[in-house]
Design an enzyme around this catalytic site. Structure first.
Site, short mmCIF file in Angstrom:
data_model
loop_
_atom_site.label_atom_id
_atom_site.label_comp_id
_atom_site.label_asym_id
_atom_site.label_seq_id
_atom_site.Cartn_x
_atom_site.Cartn_y
_atom_site.Cartn_z
CB THR A 234 -0.91 0.04 1.24
OG1 THR A 234 -0.10 -0.15 2.40
CG2 THR A 234 -1.95 -1.07 1.19
CG HIS B 130 4.01 1.73 8.29
ND1 HIS B 130 3.36 1.25 9.39
CD2 HIS B 130 3.13 1.66 7.26
CE1 HIS B 130 2.14 0.90 9.06
NE2 HIS B 130 1.96 1.13 7.77
CG HIS C 218 3.89 -3.20 7.70
ND1 HIS C 218 4.10 -1.97 7.14
CD2 HIS C 218 2.71 -3.65 7.21
CE1 HIS C 218 3.11 -1.69 6.31
NE2 HIS C 218 2.24 -2.67 6.34
CE LYS D 275 -7.07 0.20 5.98
NZ LYS D 275 -6.94 -1.22 6.28
NE ARG E 253 -7.43 0.44 1.70
CZ ARG E 253 -6.35 -0.21 2.09
NH1 ARG E 253 -5.35 0.44 2.60
NH2 ARG E 253 -6.28 -1.51 1.97
CD GLN F 1 -5.68 -11.81 4.33
OE1 GLN F 1 -5.89 -10.65 4.02
NE2 GLN F 1 -5.35 -12.17 5.56
CG ASP G 52 -5.98 -5.31 10.88
OD1 ASP G 52 -5.13 -6.14 11.20
OD2 ASP G 52 -5.79 -4.46 9.99
CE LYS H 107 -2.94 4.72 12.93
NZ LYS H 107 -3.47 4.92 11.61
CE LYS I 123 -0.01 7.29 10.51
NZ LYS I 123 0.16 7.39 9.09
CB THR I 124 6.48 11.69 14.71
OG1 THR I 124 6.93 11.83 13.37
CG2 THR I 124 7.05 10.44 15.33
#
Length: 435
Positions: free
Chosen positions: A45, A50, A53, A87, A91, A181, A202, A237, A240-241
RNA sequence: GCAGGGGUUCCCGAGUGGCCAAAGGGAUCAGACUGUAAAUCUGACGCGCAAGCUUCGGUGGUUCGAAUCCACCCCCCUGCACCA
């Protein structure tokens, strides 16, 4: 012959790495009694994985270290469709060539974590496009689709909000994701005798879908296990920064930035993260915890976590670079940096930019710093200037000097005639090279 | 399609003709304190060094003056109807 570490599941449990499993107690015995093949999927994606994962990726490695055979599946096919699980909205589809390009990048990244040359339980990387891409629609509908009940699918928690929500909806394309999947799992069972799928919490719905399909298509007995979603104590979260996602690709998130990210972990989370992300044993982690608790002041855990993580993702060299920059900047001994050190800082990933001395006078200092992405707006730099929070090569700058960037970067103050380390606030550093 | 409610600055959410770049909260940034923490306190928070410039779903209009009034359009929510 590979030795099986029978305590694997127990260790994962104690680390808090197991959210749900199928099969109950049977799974523990199944894993303890032989080398098994398992897989986890990573959809392309983006052009890099990141830190979100990391938990499943490292779990594959944990299984491998315990004697099992990991397969990392890169979703060249599923990435073309999009997983609707939890989600909020549909998307947008990426083009096939972009997905193919990302697939290659993820393959390369994933490959660095697992061992491909360790005998019977050597790892493999597969791409589901290799089998899904060859399948025609009618075969898919007859061989795969026939095993799925729409009634069950619409009851899955993962798509509930998309079905319930007014104005959101879900396309047939995304709704079909689960079938793809599931088919992956059945296919891997058939091709590689892969009997366990792991994934984020998820993925539970998708994983159990695969277990059912493997049974229906091949009468296979397979298992599933989900790993927890990483949460932070303050509710924000994870991963993330202000400056965005923390990527594993060193070109997107430098080892230095990566090191700083982990170093800034809150006390309330750091021991949990050590259990989640490092290969330190539980007893070692407990020991760190106790030592920190006994000591007054700054805990050691963040530093250990940061070092472990950078070494794991970026290797020994990445760690050295990250530590070198961090120490130079935060120890206050910038004067000791040599010319080659400064050049190295640039290569090591300290944010930097090159500007022309002849152009310095064209913009106020505020604008130069904004252009260098040190601040979002000139107002912020102005505020910092007013509080004495902007330093150039250690010299505090004031708001009065704002209009005169040329003197702020005076040639006489340059290190080695061209380098300036600009510090904004306590943690933001930027290297300017003025030529 | 009909009826009613609504779209405000990163998010939530006040504002219903000038005192509005727009209350309050959150997020974010900076300062103090500290451990490159947390908590707390302080300041900033549309853009611009500044003069000043650009915002309140869109477009036009009324007015000396609009986020606020009018018209049309777009989107969302709530009922009802239609469809099945």
């Amino acid at each position: 012959m590979t030795t099986i570490d029978a305590s694997l599941l127990d260790d994962l449990q104690k680390r808090g790495l197991i959210a749900q499993t199928t099969g109950g107690d049977v799974l523990a015995g199944y894993l303890a009694s032989g080398s098994r093949t398992l897989y986890s999927g990573f959809d392309p994606t983006a052009d890099s994985l990141h830190i979100g994962h990391l938990v499943p990726l490292l779990a594959l490695k944990r299984f491998q270290l315990a004697g099992h055979k990991p397969i990392a599946l890169v979703g060249g096919a599923t990435g073309l469709v999009g997983d609707p699980s939890f989600k909020a909205a549909e998307r947008k589809l990426n083009t096939p060539d972009i997905v193919a390009n990302w697939t290659d990048k993820l393959k390369a990244q994933v490959s660095r974590f697992i061992d491909f040359d360790c005998g019977d339980n050597s790892a493999e990387v597969v791409n589901n496009l290799d089998w899904v891409g060859k399948m025609d629609v009618l075969s898919f509908l007859r061989d795969v689709g026939k095993h799925f009940s729409i009634n069950n699918m619409i009851n899955k928690e993962s798509v509930k909000q998309r079905l319930d929500r007014e104005g959101a909806g879900i396309s047939f394309t995304e709704f079909t994701y689960m079938l793809l999947q599931s088919y992956d799992f059945a296919e891997l069972y058939n091709r590689h005798n892969c009997t366990l799928q792991i994934g984020g919490s998820d993925q539970w719905g998708n994983i159990t879908g695969g277990i059912d399909l493997a049974r229906r298509m091949y009468s296979g007995e397979t298992y599933g296990m989900t790993l927890p979603l990483v949460t932070k104590s303050d509710g924000t979260k994870f991963g993330k920064t202000e400056s965005g996602t923390i990527w594993l690709d060193p070109d997107k998130t430098s080892p230095y930035a990566f090191y700083q990210f982990w170093l800034n972990t809150a006390d309330a989370d750091v021991y949990k993260f050590l259990r989640y992300f490092t290969f330190l044993s539980l007893s070692e982690i407990t020991e760190i915890d106790e030592r920190d608790r006994a000591a007054e002041g700054r805990p050691e855990a963040q530093s250990i976590l940061a070092r472990e993580m950078v070494a794991l993702i970026h290797g020994k060299e990445g760690l050295e670079a990250a530590v070198r920059i961090s120490e130079a900047l935060f120890s206050g001994s910038m004067d000791s940096l040599s010319e080659s050190d400064l050049e190295q800082l640039k290569l090591d990933g300290l944010p930097s930019s090159t500007i022309m001395r002849s152009e310095l006078a064209e913009k106020p200092l505020t604008q130069w710093l904004v252009d260098a992405a040190m601040a979002a707006s000139g107002k912020q730099v102005k505020d910092a200037l007013g509080r004495g929070a902007v330093f150039i090569n250690g010299e505090p700058k004031t708001f009065e000097q704002n209009g005169d960037a040329a003197s702020c970067f005076a040639a006489a103050d340059a290190r080695f005639n061209r380098f300036y380390i600009v510090k904004l606030g306590k943690k933001k550093y930027h290297l300017f090279e003025v030529v």
